[in-house]
Design an enzyme around this catalytic site. Structure first.
Site, PDB file in Angstrom:
ATOM      1  N   CYS A 170      36.657  41.731  19.237  1.00 40.43           N
ATOM      2  CA  CYS A 170      36.465  40.295  19.117  1.00 40.43           C
ATOM      3  C   CYS A 170      37.595  39.581  19.841  1.00 40.43           C
ATOM      4  CB  CYS A 170      36.465  39.893  17.656  1.00 40.43           C
ATOM      5  SG  CYS A 170      35.277  40.812  16.686  1.00 40.43           S
ATOM      6  N   ARG A 201      34.951  40.029  25.294  1.00 37.90           N
ATOM      7  CA  ARG A 201      35.289  40.915  24.182  1.00 37.90           C
ATOM      8  C   ARG A 201      34.195  40.945  23.111  1.00 37.90           C
ATOM      9  NH1 ARG A 201      40.918  41.648  24.223  1.00 37.90           N
ATOM     10  NH2 ARG A 201      40.891  42.232  22.053  1.00 37.90           N
ATOM     11  N   TRP A 236      32.125  40.316  18.045  1.00 39.53           N
ATOM     12  CA  TRP A 236      31.268  41.472  18.350  1.00 39.53           C
ATOM     13  C   TRP A 236      31.046  42.140  17.007  1.00 39.53           C
ATOM     14  CZ3 TRP A 236      31.476  46.920  18.229  1.00 39.53           C
ATOM     15  CH2 TRP A 236      30.539  47.574  19.036  1.00 39.53           C
ATOM     16  N   ASN A 281      40.234  40.588  14.270  1.00 36.44           N
ATOM     17  CA  ASN A 281      39.678  41.559  15.214  1.00 36.44           C
ATOM     18  C   ASN A 281      40.010  42.946  14.684  1.00 36.44           C
ATOM     19  OD1 ASN A 281      38.871  42.983  17.478  1.00 36.44           O
ATOM     20  ND2 ASN A 281      40.818  42.654  18.531  1.00 36.44           N
ATOM     21  N   GLY A 282      38.989  43.772  14.489  1.00 34.60           N
ATOM     22  CA  GLY A 282      39.241  45.119  13.970  1.00 34.60           C
ATOM     23  C   GLY A 282      38.263  45.440  12.861  1.00 34.60           C
ATOM     24  N   GLU A 323      28.636  57.012  37.551  1.00 29.33           N
ATOM     25  CA  GLU A 323      29.075  55.609  37.527  1.00 29.33           C
ATOM     26  C   GLU A 323      27.946  54.675  37.997  1.00 29.33           C
ATOM     27  OE1 GLU A 323      31.260  53.901  36.253  1.00 29.33           O
ATOM     28  OE2 GLU A 323      31.494  52.100  37.449  1.00 29.33           O
ATOM     29  N   LYS A 365      26.338  51.741  35.693  1.00 28.09           N
ATOM     30  CA  LYS A 365      26.274  50.323  36.085  1.00 28.09           C
ATOM     31  C   LYS A 365      24.854  49.799  35.887  1.00 28.09           C
ATOM     32  CE  LYS A 365      29.517  49.509  35.995  1.00 28.09           C
ATOM     33  NZ  LYS A 365      30.717  50.189  35.740  1.00 28.09           N
ATOM     34  N   GLU A 370      23.988  49.504  32.086  1.00 26.09           N
ATOM     35  CA  GLU A 370      24.778  48.480  31.389  1.00 26.09           C
ATOM     36  C   GLU A 370      24.213  47.078  31.589  1.00 26.09           C
ATOM     37  OE1 GLU A 370      29.469  49.577  31.129  1.00 26.09           O
ATOM     38  OE2 GLU A 370      28.694  49.332  33.133  1.00 26.09           O
ATOM     39  N   HIS A 422      17.202  72.336  37.248  1.00 26.15           N
ATOM     40  CA  HIS A 422      17.198  72.930  35.908  1.00 26.15           C
ATOM     41  C   HIS A 422      16.656  71.969  34.856  1.00 26.15           C
ATOM     42  CE1 HIS A 422      19.285  76.343  37.485  1.00 26.15           C
ATOM     43  NE2 HIS A 422      20.277  75.591  37.943  1.00 26.15           N
ATOM     44  N   LYS A 439      33.800  44.315  26.480  1.00 22.00           N
ATOM     45  CA  LYS A 439      34.675  44.864  27.521  1.00 22.00           C
ATOM     46  C   LYS A 439      35.794  45.727  26.948  1.00 22.00           C
ATOM     47  CE  LYS A 439      36.451  44.106  31.955  1.00 22.00           C
ATOM     48  NZ  LYS A 439      35.590  45.190  32.465  1.00 22.00           N
TER      49      LYS A 439
HETATM   50  C1  G6P Z   1      33.843  49.658  27.481  1.00 19.11           C
HETATM   51  C2  G6P Z   1      33.455  48.886  28.708  1.00 19.11           C
HETATM   52  C3  G6P Z   1      33.441  49.817  29.917  1.00 19.11           C
HETATM   53  C4  G6P Z   1      34.786  50.500  30.064  1.00 19.11           C
HETATM   54  C5  G6P Z   1      35.188  51.241  28.791  1.00 19.11           C
HETATM   55  C6  G6P Z   1      36.617  51.714  28.833  1.00 19.11           C
HETATM   56  O1  G6P Z   1      32.842  50.543  27.145  1.00 19.11           O
HETATM   57  O2  G6P Z   1      32.195  48.279  28.536  1.00 19.11           O
HETATM   58  O3  G6P Z   1      33.185  49.060  31.084  1.00 19.11           O
HETATM   59  O4  G6P Z   1      34.725  51.403  31.123  1.00 19.11           O
HETATM   60  O5  G6P Z   1      35.076  50.360  27.672  1.00 19.11           O
HETATM   61  O6  G6P Z   1      37.477  50.604  28.867  1.00 19.11           O
HETATM   62  P1  G6P Z   1      38.970  50.622  29.350  1.00 19.11           P
HETATM   63  O7  G6P Z   1      39.459  49.228  29.123  1.00 19.11           O
HETATM   64  O8  G6P Z   1      39.684  51.632  28.501  1.00 19.11           O
HETATM   65  O9  G6P Z   1      38.976  51.006  30.794  1.00 19.11           O
END
Ligand code: G6P
Length: 613
Positions: free
Chosen positions: A2, A27, A74, A100-101, A486, A490, A493, A509, A608
């Protein structure tokens, strides 16, 4: 997860809090709220939904006052409705909390409070904090003591701010464990509090960051720090180097698009100050590494989450190929439960954009508890992962706001490349000609990326043809295998389409059963040592009527003829190819999502900084 913002000073608090919350929406963004204190009275406004909805609400009926707290959520406990939105109040309406937490012993505390006759108004764990502070205040008549007593009751990791009418000229901010940062911004007769720098950097760059188990008593004139016993502790106020302008969208529609395009600059920035152009040597002073120490390293254990973990996988190839040091990679959510074998000579290296990810921080603690040296590659300045590591490399890419990480993927790849060259050099395993070649290649990366970005229109055209696809398979091999992961990450997400990244050799496989004319297969076939294998992969896919979108190097006629679509990239030395092959995949995911009208910077269910386990 959050976002928290608070203000105490001489200005109107509401616009400052709202503006800060908008900057923290990455966040969490399922509900929002704020509280303003004026004339010994607290007024609260809360909404389900984003900060924009809160702004609409308070525009109709503004709250005036120079002390305020706000929150963007969140959800962890309770659905994202108005009732569960923060701030939360104690029973008497005298004390409000943003938090937050996760209160891990929430059920136990709630039962205790209910037994004492407390009626809960929400389903959240945070409400227990408000009630506890209130109860302890009644007992002690001392708000700071009440907060300290409350903190001692809480299990889990927390960042919070308390505002009250009982001691109205102060805010109390606290941090327990790794629930994300709490930054204090120092102004002229005003103070700012936030979960992250971008929320307040428009107002001041003079900041300090709370350590775990510390709280700050914040007034208009400044702050005093103490630990949970009430003993004073020192905090150093430093100027944060970020430019607030970097957190604006500018001419782009979304932060993600802006951040994709920023990569030419962010990659140049991550190299800056690390290369001696005369001697063609790398210098990473933040690692505190000597030749003797480097020679003792027997293994590097990389651990990280999400996109950062895929960066680490690329790093494995780079470090093993260039420095010949064995590397193991494990996602951080597994690390502490795997009882990892960390023998003498092992260094644990974490990679994190935010430097706050709970699993990554827990992995650092696990490594520490086993007496292992810990390094970090981190973007967020002042974050926990940067501060507690024995050695650190700063990504130097500025704030990344889009939830889907882009520039914080490519920069650490270069950081790992530099680390590999640095280690190889210190260990005496690198011939001069090879070192010069590696450095020359590295210096060209920003221009390769610029050329790949210049093809955005072509990527958008392909995205238009595939925007309605149900899902996609991404295949890569060797150093580009993590790029398949990756690229798929993307797409899922931000477009909510099912996408799987696979090591190309594993296709036969199982996943090949998925291939038909409706399933696009995205094949990374750059000029690397696995190129021929990737070409046969395309042939196998075509033989099953699959649609192939290939990432291929300019002038590659073979792939031009075989594939249905080609996203072209410039020729690039293979060790650095992941930084370039990922660009069309970032753009492809972006345009598929944009063409579907989705909320790219704030995709559903994600956040994030994941500061909970
Ligand atoms: C979340 C984000 C990702 C990110 C991951 C790790 O899942 O949505 O985009 O790669 O956290 O975050 P960090 O801040 O540790 O790179």
């Amino acid at each position: 997860m959050c976002g928290i913002v608070a203000y105490i000073g001489w200005q109107d608090a509401m616009p400052i809090v709202l503006d800060g919350l908008k900057k923290l929406e990455y966040r969490g963004y399922d509900s929002a709220g704020l509280a303003i204190l004026e004339d010994k009275k607290i007024e609260i406004r809360r909404v389900a939904g984003k900060v924009a909805a809160l702004e609409n609400l308070v525009c109709e009926n503004p709250l005036v006052g120079s002390i305020g707290i706000g929150h963007t959520r969140w959800a962890t406990h309770g659905v994202p409705n108005e009732q569960n939105a923060h701030p939360h109040m104690g029973v008497s309406d005298r004390i409000v909390v943003v938090h937050n937490g996760i209160v891990e012993n929430f059920l136990e505390l709630r039962e205790e409070l209910v037994a004492k006759g407390v009626e809960f108004k929400s389903e959240t764990d945070t409400e227990t904090i408000a009630h506890l502070v209130e109860i302890y205040y009644r007992e002690t008549n001392d708000l700071v003591l009440a907060v300290r007593k409350t903190l001692k009751k809480l299990k889990g990791a927390h960042g919070l701010v308390v505002m009250s009418t009982v001691e109205p000229e102060k805010l109390i901010a606290a941090r327990l464990g790794n629930a994300g940062g709490v930054a204090l911004g120092v102004g002229e007769n005003e103070m700012f509090i936030a979960s992250d720098i971008p929320a307040i950097v428009n107002h001041t760059r003079m900041m300090t960051f709370l350590e775990s188990a510390h709280l700050a008593v914040v007034t208009r004139d400044g702050f005093m720090l103490q630990d949970l016993e009430g003993d004073s502790v020192n905090g150093v106020v430093e100027e944060v180097p970020w430019d607030a302008v970097a957190a604006e969208k500018g001419k782009y529609r979304h932060f993600m698009q802006k951040e994709i395009h920023e990569q030419v600059r962010s990659l140049a920035d991550t190299l800056s100050g690390r290369i001696d152009y005369e001697s063609h040597r790398i210098w990473l002073p933040g690692l505190n590494l000597s030749a003797a120490k480097a020679k003792k390293i027997k293994k590097i254990f990389i651990t990280a989450c999400g996109t950062a973990a895929y960066t680490g996988m690329v790093g494995k190839t780079l470090i093993e190929q260039i420095a010949r040091v064995p590397v193991e990679v494990m996602v951080a959510s597994e690390f502490r439960y795997a009882d990892p074998i960390l023998e003498e000579g092992t260094v644990v290296l974490v990679i994190s954009q935010s430097g706050e990810t709970a699993d990554t921080l827990a992995a650092m603690e696990e490594a520490r508890s086993k007496g292992t040296e810990v390094w970090s590659i981190v973007n967020a300045i002042g974050s926990q992962a940067m501060r507690v590591a024995d050695g650190s490399i700063s990504m130097q890419v500025g704030p990344e706001i889009g939830v889907a990480s882009t520039k914080a993927f490519t920069a650490p790849v270069l950081d790992l490349y530099m680390l590999a060259v640095y280690l190889a050099d210190l260990r005496g395993g690198l011939e001069e000609a090879r070192r010069i070649e590696l450095i020359e290649d590295l210096l060209s990366v920003p221009s390769f990326v610029e050329r790949a970005l210049a093809r955005e229109d072509q990527v958008r055209e392909v995205a238009e043809r595939y925007k309605d696809m149900q899902g996609a398979l991404y295949l890569g091999r060797g150093i580009n295998m993590p790029i398949a992961y990756e690229g798929a990450l993307k797409l899922k997400e931000i477009s909510y389409k099912h996408a799987e990244g696979y090591p190309a050799g594993e296709m036969k496989h199982g996943p090949i059963a998925l291939v038909d004319e409706h399933m696009p297969v995205i094949v990374i076939a750059s000029q690397d040592p696995w190129y021929d294998k990737m070409v046969s992969q395309i042939e196998q896919t075509k033989a099953r009527n699959g649609k192939v979108i290939a990432i291929a190097t300019d002038g590659d006629e073979r792939i031009g003829e075989l594939a249905d679509e080609v996203l072209w990239i410039p020729a690039v030395p293979w060790l650095l190819s992941p930084v370039v092959t990922v660009i069309p995949l970032q753009l492809f995911a972006y345009h598929v999502a944009a063409l579907n009208g989705l909320d790219i910077d704030q995709p559903r269910n994600l956040a994030k900084s994941v500061t909970v386990e």
